[in-house]
Design a protein around this motif. Structure first.
Motif, PDB file in Angstrom:
ATOM      1  N   HIS A  90       0.838  -1.206   0.000  1.00  0.00           N
ATOM      2  CA  HIS A  90       0.000   0.000   0.000  1.00  0.00           C
ATOM      3  C   HIS A  90       0.870   1.251   0.000  1.00  0.00           C
ATOM      4  CE1 HIS A  90      -4.099  -1.722   1.365  1.00  0.00           C
ATOM      5  NE2 HIS A  90      -3.370  -2.698   0.844  1.00  0.00           N
ATOM      6  N   MET A  91       1.931   1.193   0.797  1.00  0.00           N
ATOM      7  CA  MET A  91       2.828   2.344   0.869  1.00  0.00           C
ATOM      8  C   MET A  91       3.584   2.498  -0.459  1.00  0.00           C
ATOM      9  SD  MET A  91       5.890   3.127   3.604  1.00  0.00           S
ATOM     10  CE  MET A  91       4.735   3.141   4.975  1.00  0.00           C
ATOM     11  N   GLY A  92       3.484   3.653  -1.054  1.00  0.00           N
ATOM     12  CA  GLY A  92       4.178   3.909  -2.304  1.00  0.00           C
ATOM     13  C   GLY A  92       3.416   3.457  -3.536  1.00  0.00           C
ATOM     14  N   TYR A  93       2.158   3.023  -3.338  1.00  0.00           N
ATOM     15  CA  TYR A  93       1.367   2.586  -4.488  1.00  0.00           C
ATOM     16  C   TYR A  93       1.167   3.741  -5.471  1.00  0.00           C
ATOM     17  CZ  TYR A  93      -2.727   1.388  -7.297  1.00  0.00           C
ATOM     18  OH  TYR A  93      -3.591   1.170  -8.344  1.00  0.00           O
ATOM     19  N   THR A  94       1.389   3.446  -6.760  1.00  0.00           N
ATOM     20  CA  THR A  94       1.149   4.440  -7.808  1.00  0.00           C
ATOM     21  C   THR A  94       0.537   3.765  -9.026  1.00  0.00           C
ATOM     22  OG1 THR A  94       3.326   4.137  -8.868  1.00  0.00           O
ATOM     23  CG2 THR A  94       3.173   5.801  -7.105  1.00  0.00           C
ATOM     24  N   PHE A  95      -0.138   4.544  -9.833  1.00  0.00           N
ATOM     25  CA  PHE A  95      -0.718   4.021 -11.069  1.00  0.00           C
ATOM     26  C   PHE A  95       0.384   3.513 -11.986  1.00  0.00           C
ATOM     27  CE2 PHE A  95      -1.899   4.710 -15.531  1.00  0.00           C
ATOM     28  CZ  PHE A  95      -3.035   3.913 -15.613  1.00  0.00           C
TER      29      PHE A  95
END
Length: 269
Positions: free
Chosen positions: A137-142
């Motif tokens: 979840h941490m650092g999630y990007t498209f």
């Protein structure tokens, strides 16, 4: 079993009816303040941008009031532009299965799967080429999602290759029964399988004309469907028992992966 005969994508409202935890906006109270919570519906929106729509969604039952809304859930994606058309008319849609939870215990986990139109059931791939893809979840990007999905799609030719190899391999009666017996160990222990009296011919009997044949792909699909649907009986002691249908999606995925791994052992044999 993951019955995925959906011929159109689910709407957000339909998804919410099946699994409300997908839309939970906050993490569970037990999670550290440092935990970055990304609701699963955001990933659904991002997957839609990449052409992947939702055909199924489920969540495990919350056993405690405090876990409701934070439990593990499953989302199944399909892209209408990504399809495998077999020369024998067996149309297969690659799928991406996403599991997640809002309690900090699970990262976003993407698993490759296959959906056969002929029997309307899904398979979950488990090979060295198709290891699960995890995203924190941490650092999630498209951009990271796009990269991971692109990589999974690029591996699809290996799926076609595995399918074709399975269709080319003919099993004799002894090999088919060996595969069926090994498949039973995905639901029972080896000791239980040895102790039970089961008619393997019944487990190997096709339920539809399309699955008649002695090739590994056909035999595997017959066994896979019956193992998950509980379409077989067995005797323990003097009692005849009817196998239960697998309803828990976590168990469904686990059995599916083990079954696929067992079947692929016969490719190298």
């Amino acid at each position: 079993m993951l019955h995925l005969s959906q011929d159109s994508f689910l709407t957000m409202s339909e998804i919410k009816q099946r699994a409300k935890s997908i839309f939970t906006k906050t993490a569970a109270p037990t999670v550290s303040d440092k935990f970055t919570h990304i609701p699963t519906n955001r990933v659904i929106e991002d997957m839609a941008e990449l052409g992947w729509g939702v055909v199924d969604a489920k969540e495990v039952k919350a056993r405690k009031a405090g876990t409701k809304g934070f439990q593990k859930h499953l989302v199944v994606f399909r892209n209408p532009d990504v399809v495998i058309n077999g020369a024998d008319g067996d149309t297969v849609f690659p799928q991406i299965l996403l599991t997640n939870s809002n309690d900090g215990k699970n990262a976003f986990t993407f698993t490759a799967g296959l959906f056969r139109m002929v029997c309307e059931n899904g398979l979950v791939i488990s090979t060295e080429q198709f290891n699960n893809v995890k995203m924190r979840h941490m650092g999630y990007t498209f951009e990271e999602l796009q990269s991971q999905i692109r990589e999974m799609v690029e591996q699809l030719p290996l799926t076609v290759e595995s399918m074709n190899k399975m269709k080319e391999i003919k099993l004799n009666e002894e090999q088919a029964k060996e595969l069926a017996k090994k498949a039973l160990t995905t639901r029972f222990t080896e000791d239980q399988v040895e102790a039970m009296n089961i008619n393997l011919d019944e487990l190997l009997e096709p339920t539809r004309n399309e699955d008649k044949g002695s090739d590994l792909w056909s035999v595997f699909n017959v066994i896979q469907e019956k193992i998950l649907d509980g379409s077989f009986s067995y005797m323990t002691g003097a009692k005849i028992r009817k196998a239960r249908k697998v309803k828990n999606f976590k168990q469904d995925m686990e059995i599916n992966q083990k079954l696929f791994a067992i079947a692929t052992e016969f490719i190298a044999a």
